[in-house]
Design a protein around this motif. Structure first.
Motif, mmCIF file in Angstrom:
data_model
loop_
_atom_site.group_PDB
_atom_site.id
_atom_site.type_symbol
_atom_site.label_atom_id
_atom_site.label_comp_id
_atom_site.label_asym_id
_atom_site.label_seq_id
_atom_site.Cartn_x
_atom_site.Cartn_y
_atom_site.Cartn_z
ATOM 1 N N ARG A 91 0.859 -1.187 0.000
ATOM 2 C CA ARG A 91 0.000 0.000 0.000
ATOM 3 C C ARG A 91 0.889 1.228 0.000
ATOM 4 O O ARG A 91 1.808 1.330 0.803
ATOM 5 N N GLU A 116 1.233 4.027 1.361
ATOM 6 C CA GLU A 116 0.882 4.915 2.469
ATOM 7 C C GLU A 116 2.096 5.757 2.820
ATOM 8 O O GLU A 116 3.204 5.489 2.367
ATOM 9 N N GLY A 160 6.000 1.338 12.050
ATOM 10 C CA GLY A 160 4.830 0.471 12.078
ATOM 11 C C GLY A 160 3.911 0.637 10.864
ATOM 12 O O GLY A 160 2.878 -0.006 10.778
ATOM 13 N N ARG A 161 4.285 1.522 9.938
ATOM 14 C CA ARG A 161 3.472 1.671 8.711
ATOM 15 C C ARG A 161 4.417 1.716 7.518
ATOM 16 O O ARG A 161 5.240 2.623 7.402
ATOM 17 N N PHE A 188 4.427 -4.522 3.615
ATOM 18 C CA PHE A 188 4.346 -5.029 4.979
ATOM 19 C C PHE A 188 3.763 -6.434 4.914
ATOM 20 O O PHE A 188 3.198 -6.822 3.902
ATOM 21 N N GLN A 236 1.300 -9.481 6.306
ATOM 22 C CA GLN A 236 0.110 -9.813 7.083
ATOM 23 C C GLN A 236 0.004 -11.323 7.246
ATOM 24 O O GLN A 236 0.343 -12.087 6.349
ATOM 25 N N ARG A 245 -13.869 0.713 10.235
ATOM 26 C CA ARG A 245 -12.710 0.212 9.492
ATOM 27 C C ARG A 245 -12.761 0.560 8.008
ATOM 28 O O ARG A 245 -13.780 0.867 7.450
ATOM 29 N N LEU A 300 -12.460 -0.758 5.000
ATOM 30 C CA LEU A 300 -12.840 -1.462 3.776
ATOM 31 C C LEU A 300 -14.358 -1.531 3.690
ATOM 32 O O LEU A 300 -15.045 -1.581 4.697
ATOM 33 N N ALA A 351 -2.758 -0.484 15.849
ATOM 34 C CA ALA A 351 -3.724 -1.508 15.429
ATOM 35 C C ALA A 351 -2.950 -2.757 15.023
ATOM 36 O O ALA A 351 -2.203 -2.752 14.055
ATOM 37 N N LEU A 352 -3.113 -3.832 15.796
ATOM 38 C CA LEU A 352 -2.380 -5.067 15.525
ATOM 39 C C LEU A 352 -3.153 -5.959 14.573
ATOM 40 O O LEU A 352 -2.581 -6.678 13.772
ATOM 41 N N CYS A 353 -4.472 -5.889 14.680
ATOM 42 C CA CYS A 353 -5.296 -6.848 13.944
ATOM 43 C C CYS A 353 -6.653 -6.233 13.639
ATOM 44 O O CYS A 353 -7.233 -5.550 14.479
ATOM 45 N N GLY A 354 -7.136 -6.479 12.434
ATOM 46 C CA GLY A 354 -8.471 -6.017 12.083
ATOM 47 C C GLY A 354 -9.212 -7.136 11.397
ATOM 48 O O GLY A 354 -8.602 -7.963 10.713
ATOM 49 N N ALA A 398 -6.874 -9.933 9.606
ATOM 50 C CA ALA A 398 -5.464 -9.831 9.220
ATOM 51 C C ALA A 398 -4.690 -9.102 10.307
ATOM 52 O O ALA A 398 -5.189 -8.141 10.895
ATOM 53 N N MET A 399 -3.474 -9.592 10.563
ATOM 54 C CA MET A 399 -2.607 -8.959 11.557
ATOM 55 C C MET A 399 -1.344 -8.473 10.852
ATOM 56 O O MET A 399 -0.844 -9.146 9.947
ATOM 57 N N GLY A 400 -0.819 -7.355 11.282
ATOM 58 C CA GLY A 400 0.425 -6.833 10.715
ATOM 59 C C GLY A 400 1.613 -7.422 11.465
ATOM 60 O O GLY A 400 1.749 -7.226 12.658
ATOM 61 N N ARG A 445 4.126 -4.949 13.160
ATOM 62 C CA ARG A 445 3.606 -4.378 14.411
ATOM 63 C C ARG A 445 3.620 -5.404 15.537
ATOM 64 O O ARG A 445 3.889 -5.074 16.681
HETATM 65 P P1 AMP Z 1 -6.273 -3.900 7.256
HETATM 66 O O1 AMP Z 1 -5.937 -4.859 6.156
HETATM 67 O O2 AMP Z 1 -6.176 -2.462 6.842
HETATM 68 O O3 AMP Z 1 -7.526 -4.248 7.960
HETATM 69 O O4 AMP Z 1 -5.102 -4.038 8.329
HETATM 70 C C1 AMP Z 1 -4.944 -5.157 9.150
HETATM 71 C C2 AMP Z 1 -3.641 -5.024 9.903
HETATM 72 O O5 AMP Z 1 -2.544 -4.960 9.002
HETATM 73 C C3 AMP Z 1 -3.509 -3.737 10.708
HETATM 74 O O6 AMP Z 1 -4.104 -3.860 11.955
HETATM 75 C C4 AMP Z 1 -2.009 -3.579 10.817
HETATM 76 O O7 AMP Z 1 -1.498 -4.381 11.861
HETATM 77 C C5 AMP Z 1 -1.517 -4.113 9.492
HETATM 78 N N1 AMP Z 1 -1.253 -3.022 8.523
HETATM 79 C C6 AMP Z 1 -2.129 -2.400 7.713
HETATM 80 N N2 AMP Z 1 -1.519 -1.488 6.941
HETATM 81 C C7 AMP Z 1 -0.205 -1.526 7.271
HETATM 82 C C8 AMP Z 1 0.968 -0.826 6.825
HETATM 83 N N3 AMP Z 1 0.919 0.095 5.861
HETATM 84 N N4 AMP Z 1 2.152 -1.138 7.402
HETATM 85 C C9 AMP Z 1 2.235 -2.076 8.371
HETATM 86 N N5 AMP Z 1 1.158 -2.768 8.827
HETATM 87 C C10 AMP Z 1 -0.036 -2.514 8.281
#
Ligand code: AMP
Length: 418
Positions: free
Chosen positions: A113, A115, A120-121, A125, A127, A258, A260, A282-285, A307-309, A312
């Motif tokens: 992505r 971003e 942590g971003r 990355f 998942q 969230r 999405l 945010a560790l997991c969504g 999904a968990m990062g 992070r």
């Molecule tokens: P998401 O897919 O947006 O629901 O994100 C699920 C998890 O992926 C988040 O809680 C983060 O732990 C991790 N995550 C999302 N975007 C990033 C990013 N750009 N860099 C690192 N971890 C990320």
């Protein structure tokens, strides 16, 4: 010549750091096996349309974060920004629904992505996530949340907050959306530019906007939980009651929506509070997406995923003592014994131990230095030991010496390693 470097927001993961990654991924795979999930490995590149249709056009990801390119002037392709869409595509493409009523898949891998990079971003990355198709819940919803919390606890990540919400489905969503738009419209010109644009396309997203002016307005917005229809409410009540029965602490967060578009009913996010996590906590969504499979052209199929990062999680995990790179480091008392050292190493490795040696012919002292850095045990091979057919094993933490025959060495080494 200018040195070549990694692309901004993308990281090399190298030894010894990669060993922590292995431990994390191994623990995740163990949890998945215990719960009966099998691994799915879809490609990293997918048709762009897959993400536009599943994630939704008016989301940050699709609007501005995807790495999209045209393949030789023909097809529009995208580096996957998340795993759920790819799994759904695979589930449909291989007609998995016709084979089994309930399907449980997990995946681990890089996502992309564009971003703004921060601690942590990142732009690449990793998942670890899972998807469960064919069960409308609410028991699998609670079980999934509990599974993640238990997994985090096993990693030593205990200080977490579990937030849950329900977005309702069909009619609920439509009624809530209407009420939300009616509430937001009078504030339209005070909203951020993004939220103004989303007001009529995807008003729920205004609720989780990070812009301070949007957050202030969102404070007074209608509460989605008050709009849940009977079935949606019963579903959510049962998710909560099951979590309570399992002893998994959670808080209900009605403004959690969230990023999405595809979510329906149960939604959750797990935030970390300890370790080195900063703002990116945010560790997991995850959540339920009962409409997506149909949206992508399949039969109506309930589904839930998370999904968990991994970056992070590694920041949140406590530092652990490095046990050393190998079990044993083998040392030659003189350079002429290096051939013997190679043979000792080969035999020990054949018994399943991890073994290393410094074969450059350096001094005893320099070999010892490397041994101390890389292993808990050392074997010093000298003329005397070769003649007697034995090995001297030195415990580097307490300097004790132990002797074994070549054949008996692996057992003794295992004993010393504990
Ligand atoms: P998401 O897919 O947006 O629901 O994100 C699920 C998890 O992926 C988040 O809680 C983060 O732990 C991790 N995550 C999302 N975007 C990033 C990013 N750009 N860099 C690192 N971890 C990320």
């Amino acid at each position: 010549m200018k040195k070549l470097r990694t692309v901004k927001g993308m990281n090399d993961i190298l030894p010894p750091e990669s060993a922590r990654w292995h431990r994390l991924e191994r623990a995740f795979r163990t949890t998945m096996r215990r719960h009966g999930f099998g691994e799915a490995r879809p490609p990293i590149v997918e048709p762009t349309a897959l993400f536009v249709r599943s994630i939704g056009e008016a989301t940050d990801i699709v609007e501005k974060e995807m790495y999209t390119f045209t393949d030789r002037g023909e097809k529009s392709l995208t580096l996957r920004p998340e795993g759920t869409a790819s799994c759904a595509r695979a589930y449909l493409q291989h007609n998995v629904q016709a084979i089994e009523p309930v399907t449980k898949w997990f995946y681990v891998g890089p996502m992309y992505r564009r971003e703004r990079p921060a601690k942590g971003r990142y732009r690449q990355f990793y998942q670890a996530g899972a998807e469960l198709y064919g069960d409308p819940g609410p028991y699998v919803d609670a079980e999934m949340i509990d599974m993640i919390v238990s997994f985090l606890r096993e990693l030593g990540v205990e200080d977490v907050e579990v937030m849950v919400n329900s977005l309702g489905s069909g009619e609920t969503r439509a009624r809530f959306r209407e009420a939300l738009v009616a509430y937001l419209e009078p504030f339209a010109d005070q909203l951020s530019a993004d939220s103004q644009r989303r007001l009529h396309v995807n008003p729920l997203r205004v609720l989780d906007s990070k812009a301070p002016q949007d957050q202030e307005i969102a404070e007074g917005a209608p509460n989605i939980l008050e709009y849940l229809g009977d079935e949606d409410r019963e579903h959510f009540d049962e998710v909560r009651a099951t979590l309570t029965a399992l002893g998994t602490p959670f808080v209900v967060s009605p403004r959690l929506v969230r990023g999405l578009d595809y979510y329906t009913r149960t939604l959750f996010e797990i935030r970390g509070r300890g370790g080195e996590l900063g703002a990116q906590n945010a560790l997991c969504g995850g959540g339920r997406y009962d409409g997506m499979i149909e949206e992508l052209g399949g039969k109506k199929t309930p589904a839930i995923g998370f999904a968990m990062g991994l970056e992070r999680l590694l920041l949140a995990m406590p530092e652990e003592e490095d046990a050393g790179r190998v079990d044993v480091f083998v040392i030659a008392r003189s350079p002429s014994l290096r051939r013997e050292v190679v043979s000792v190493c080969r035999d020990l490795r054949a018994s399943g131990l991890s073994v290393d040696a410094d074969l450059r012919g350096g001094s005893l002292k320099s070999q010892m230095r490397r041994a101390n850095k890389n292993a808990p045990l050392a074997i010093i091979v000298g003329e005397d030991e070769v003649e007697r057919g034995v090995l001297q094993i030195k415990n580097l933490s307490d300097s004790s010496q132990h002797e074994a025959t070549r054949a008996g060495a692996p057992a003794l080494i295992r004993e010393l390693l504990g």
